[in-house]
Design a protein around this motif. Sequence first.
Motif, PDB file in Angstrom:
ATOM      1  N   GLY A 150      64.999  61.845  55.655  1.00 14.69           N
ATOM      2  CA  GLY A 150      65.270  60.465  56.027  1.00 14.69           C
ATOM      3  C   GLY A 150      64.353  59.877  57.075  1.00 14.69           C
ATOM      4  N   SER A 151      63.316  60.610  57.468  1.00 18.72           N
ATOM      5  CA  SER A 151      62.361  60.064  58.439  1.00 18.72           C
ATOM      6  C   SER A 151      60.991  60.007  57.788  1.00 18.72           C
ATOM      7  N   LEU A 152      60.269  58.927  58.028  1.00 18.52           N
ATOM      8  CA  LEU A 152      58.961  58.754  57.390  1.00 18.52           C
ATOM      9  C   LEU A 152      57.811  59.198  58.287  1.00 18.52           C
ATOM     10  N   ARG A 153      58.075  59.450  59.566  1.00 19.58           N
ATOM     11  CA  ARG A 153      56.938  59.689  60.458  1.00 19.58           C
ATOM     12  C   ARG A 153      56.476  61.142  60.390  1.00 19.58           C
ATOM     13  N   PRO A 154      55.149  61.343  60.480  1.00 27.40           N
ATOM     14  CA  PRO A 154      54.609  62.705  60.333  1.00 27.40           C
ATOM     15  C   PRO A 154      55.186  63.691  61.349  1.00 27.40           C
ATOM     16  N   ASP A 155      55.416  63.241  62.582  1.00 26.74           N
ATOM     17  CA  ASP A 155      55.908  64.164  63.617  1.00 26.74           C
ATOM     18  C   ASP A 155      57.431  64.247  63.664  1.00 26.74           C
ATOM     19  N   SER A 156      58.068  63.903  62.596  1.00 25.02           N
ATOM     20  CA  SER A 156      59.523  63.858  62.542  1.00 25.02           C
ATOM     21  C   SER A 156      60.179  65.183  62.921  1.00 25.02           C
ATOM     22  N   THR A 157      61.183  65.082  63.783  1.00 26.97           N
ATOM     23  CA  THR A 157      61.956  66.279  64.124  1.00 26.97           C
ATOM     24  C   THR A 157      62.811  66.731  62.931  1.00 26.97           C
ATOM     25  N   ASN A 158      63.212  65.784  62.107  1.00 24.98           N
ATOM     26  CA  ASN A 158      63.967  66.153  60.895  1.00 24.98           C
ATOM     27  C   ASN A 158      63.078  66.876  59.891  1.00 24.98           C
ATOM     28  N   ARG A 159      61.802  66.512  59.867  1.00 25.72           N
ATOM     29  CA  ARG A 159      60.866  67.256  59.003  1.00 25.72           C
ATOM     30  C   ARG A 159      60.799  68.713  59.467  1.00 25.72           C
ATOM     31  N   GLY A 167      70.811  67.380  60.392  1.00 29.86           N
ATOM     32  CA  GLY A 167      70.432  66.154  61.092  1.00 29.86           C
ATOM     33  C   GLY A 167      69.931  66.431  62.486  1.00 29.86           C
ATOM     34  N   ALA A 168      68.812  65.805  62.822  1.00 31.63           N
ATOM     35  CA  ALA A 168      68.266  65.899  64.178  1.00 31.63           C
ATOM     36  C   ALA A 168      68.218  64.506  64.762  1.00 31.63           C
ATOM     37  N   SER A 169      68.673  64.383  66.012  1.00 28.83           N
ATOM     38  CA  SER A 169      68.542  63.085  66.668  1.00 28.83           C
ATOM     39  C   SER A 169      68.379  63.277  68.162  1.00 28.83           C
ATOM     40  N   ALA A 170      68.119  62.150  68.816  1.00 31.01           N
ATOM     41  CA  ALA A 170      67.869  62.191  70.255  1.00 31.01           C
ATOM     42  C   ALA A 170      69.140  62.497  71.045  1.00 31.01           C
ATOM     43  N   SER A 171      70.277  62.260  70.480  1.00 26.78           N
ATOM     44  CA  SER A 171      71.517  62.362  71.252  1.00 26.78           C
ATOM     45  C   SER A 171      72.005  63.806  71.361  1.00 26.78           C
ATOM     46  N   PRO A 172      72.889  64.069  72.316  1.00 25.81           N
ATOM     47  CA  PRO A 172      73.441  65.423  72.443  1.00 25.81           C
ATOM     48  C   PRO A 172      74.332  65.811  71.269  1.00 25.81           C
ATOM     49  N   THR A 217      68.659  64.235  57.938  1.00 24.98           N
ATOM     50  CA  THR A 217      68.816  62.841  58.362  1.00 24.98           C
ATOM     51  C   THR A 217      68.705  62.620  59.870  1.00 24.98           C
ATOM     52  N   PRO A 218      67.887  61.654  60.271  1.00 25.66           N
ATOM     53  CA  PRO A 218      67.987  61.153  61.647  1.00 25.66           C
ATOM     54  C   PRO A 218      69.241  60.288  61.752  1.00 25.66           C
ATOM     55  N   GLU A 219      69.531  59.827  62.942  1.00 20.58           N
ATOM     56  CA  GLU A 219      70.621  58.860  63.102  1.00 20.58           C
ATOM     57  C   GLU A 219      70.018  57.558  63.607  1.00 20.58           C
ATOM     58  N   PHE A 220      70.215  56.500  62.838  1.00 19.69           N
ATOM     59  CA  PHE A 220      69.749  55.173  63.241  1.00 19.69           C
ATOM     60  C   PHE A 220      70.972  54.284  63.417  1.00 19.69           C
ATOM     61  N   ASN A 221      71.191  53.843  64.635  1.00 16.61           N
ATOM     62  CA  ASN A 221      72.339  52.980  64.930  1.00 16.61           C
ATOM     63  C   ASN A 221      73.638  53.535  64.347  1.00 16.61           C
ATOM     64  N   GLY A 222      73.832  54.796  64.577  1.00 18.32           N
ATOM     65  CA  GLY A 222      75.108  55.418  64.257  1.00 18.32           C
ATOM     66  C   GLY A 222      75.324  55.809  62.815  1.00 18.32           C
ATOM     67  N   SER A 223      74.263  55.819  62.003  1.00 17.12           N
ATOM     68  CA  SER A 223      74.452  56.223  60.607  1.00 17.12           C
ATOM     69  C   SER A 223      73.135  56.759  60.048  1.00 17.12           C
TER      70      SER A 223
HETATM   71  C1  FMN Z   1      66.292  52.076  65.089  1.00 15.29           C
HETATM   72  C2  FMN Z   1      66.709  53.366  65.761  1.00 15.29           C
HETATM   73  C3  FMN Z   1      68.044  53.606  65.996  1.00 15.29           C
HETATM   74  C4  FMN Z   1      68.455  54.812  66.581  1.00 15.29           C
HETATM   75  N1  FMN Z   1      69.787  55.053  66.737  1.00 15.29           N
HETATM   76  C5  FMN Z   1      70.181  56.283  67.158  1.00 15.29           C
HETATM   77  C6  FMN Z   1      71.570  56.629  67.162  1.00 15.29           C
HETATM   78  O1  FMN Z   1      72.448  55.845  66.812  1.00 15.29           O
HETATM   79  N2  FMN Z   1      71.909  57.885  67.547  1.00 15.29           N
HETATM   80  C7  FMN Z   1      70.960  58.811  67.937  1.00 15.29           C
HETATM   81  O2  FMN Z   1      71.318  59.931  68.253  1.00 15.29           O
HETATM   82  N3  FMN Z   1      69.643  58.507  67.941  1.00 15.29           N
HETATM   83  C8  FMN Z   1      69.235  57.269  67.555  1.00 15.29           C
HETATM   84  N4  FMN Z   1      67.909  56.972  67.503  1.00 15.29           N
HETATM   85  C9  FMN Z   1      66.930  57.987  67.930  1.00 15.29           C
HETATM   86  C10 FMN Z   1      66.575  58.877  66.750  1.00 15.29           C
HETATM   87  O3  FMN Z   1      67.644  59.745  66.523  1.00 15.29           O
HETATM   88  C11 FMN Z   1      65.324  59.677  67.065  1.00 15.29           C
HETATM   89  O4  FMN Z   1      64.241  58.766  67.115  1.00 15.29           O
HETATM   90  C12 FMN Z   1      65.072  60.757  66.030  1.00 15.29           C
HETATM   91  O5  FMN Z   1      64.240  61.714  66.601  1.00 15.29           O
HETATM   92  C13 FMN Z   1      64.434  60.258  64.786  1.00 15.29           C
HETATM   93  O6  FMN Z   1      64.249  61.322  63.858  1.00 15.29           O
HETATM   94  P1  FMN Z   1      62.790  61.886  63.484  1.00 15.29           P
HETATM   95  O7  FMN Z   1      62.263  62.623  64.691  1.00 15.29           O
HETATM   96  O8  FMN Z   1      63.042  62.827  62.349  1.00 15.29           O
HETATM   97  O9  FMN Z   1      61.920  60.735  63.111  1.00 15.29           O
HETATM   98  C14 FMN Z   1      67.486  55.760  66.958  1.00 15.29           C
HETATM   99  C15 FMN Z   1      66.119  55.487  66.740  1.00 15.29           C
HETATM  100  C16 FMN Z   1      65.741  54.322  66.138  1.00 15.29           C
HETATM  101  C17 FMN Z   1      64.263  54.080  65.883  1.00 15.29           C
END
Ligand code: FMN
Length: 176
Positions: free
Chosen positions: A6-15, A109-114, A73-79
């Motif tokens: 679900g992430s398009l960027r080359p350095d994706s943590t989900n990749r 799923g990998a995301s920035a949040s804890p 899947t990353p998480e974007f705005n809670g989904s």
């Molecule tokens: C538009 C946008 C919304 C985001 N919303 C959330 C969020 O709701 N929860 C969260 O944990 N991280 C959120 N993030 C941070 C992403 O989880 C983080 O950028 C993640 O590393 C993206 O995955 P990737 O490294 O595979 O690209 C958001 C980032 C973007 C760009």
Amino acid sequence: MLVLLGSLRPDSTNRRLAETALAALPDGVHGAISTLLPSLPHYDQDLDTDTPPEVVRAFREQVAAADALVVATPEFNGSLPGVLKNAIDWASRPRGTAALAGKPAAVLGASASPKGAQWAREDAVRVLQVAGARPIEQTVGLASAGAALEGGELAEDVRSQVAELMGRLVREPLAA
Ligand SMILES: Cc1cc2nc3c(=O)[nH]c(=O)nc-3n(C[C@H](O)[C@H](O)[C@H](O)COP(=O)(O)O)c2cc1C
């Protein structure tokens, strides 16, 4: 094994998480990340005819040929991000003969949040269920993903959770 990333960027943590999952597959089980997701048009029922766009046809063929799916899947705005939802929507039609009908699936799923993309992972499981796939309820999340990958390798506990989930996935029977 086909990975929907679900992430398009080359350095994706989900990749990186998806690559960890592929590396954990048992001998003889092959897998790859689909490269078609970025090229899929937005779902449009009027394009979804007997002759859909070529990239849609090719994507559905990839999904149909896979024994199982991994969704990363990353998480974007809670989904889950739109690119992933869009791919699942295309693979969910035509309803009676959908490419993902009955497919075992596992969600990472990998995301920035804890919480490691917890909402996105939960939504991905629900969306896959509604779409006709058979996702495993248990998922694996990578919390604070950027920091978790700073040293290169993922921590052993995450790698073993991913390996355990992949083991479960390959043991899932293809049809319900
Ligand atoms: C538009 C946008 C919304 C985001 N919303 C959330 C969020 O709701 N929860 C969260 O944990 N991280 C959120 N993030 C941070 C992403 O989880 C983080 O950028 C993640 O590393 C993206 O995955 P990737 O490294 O595979 O690209 C958001 C980032 C973007 C760009």
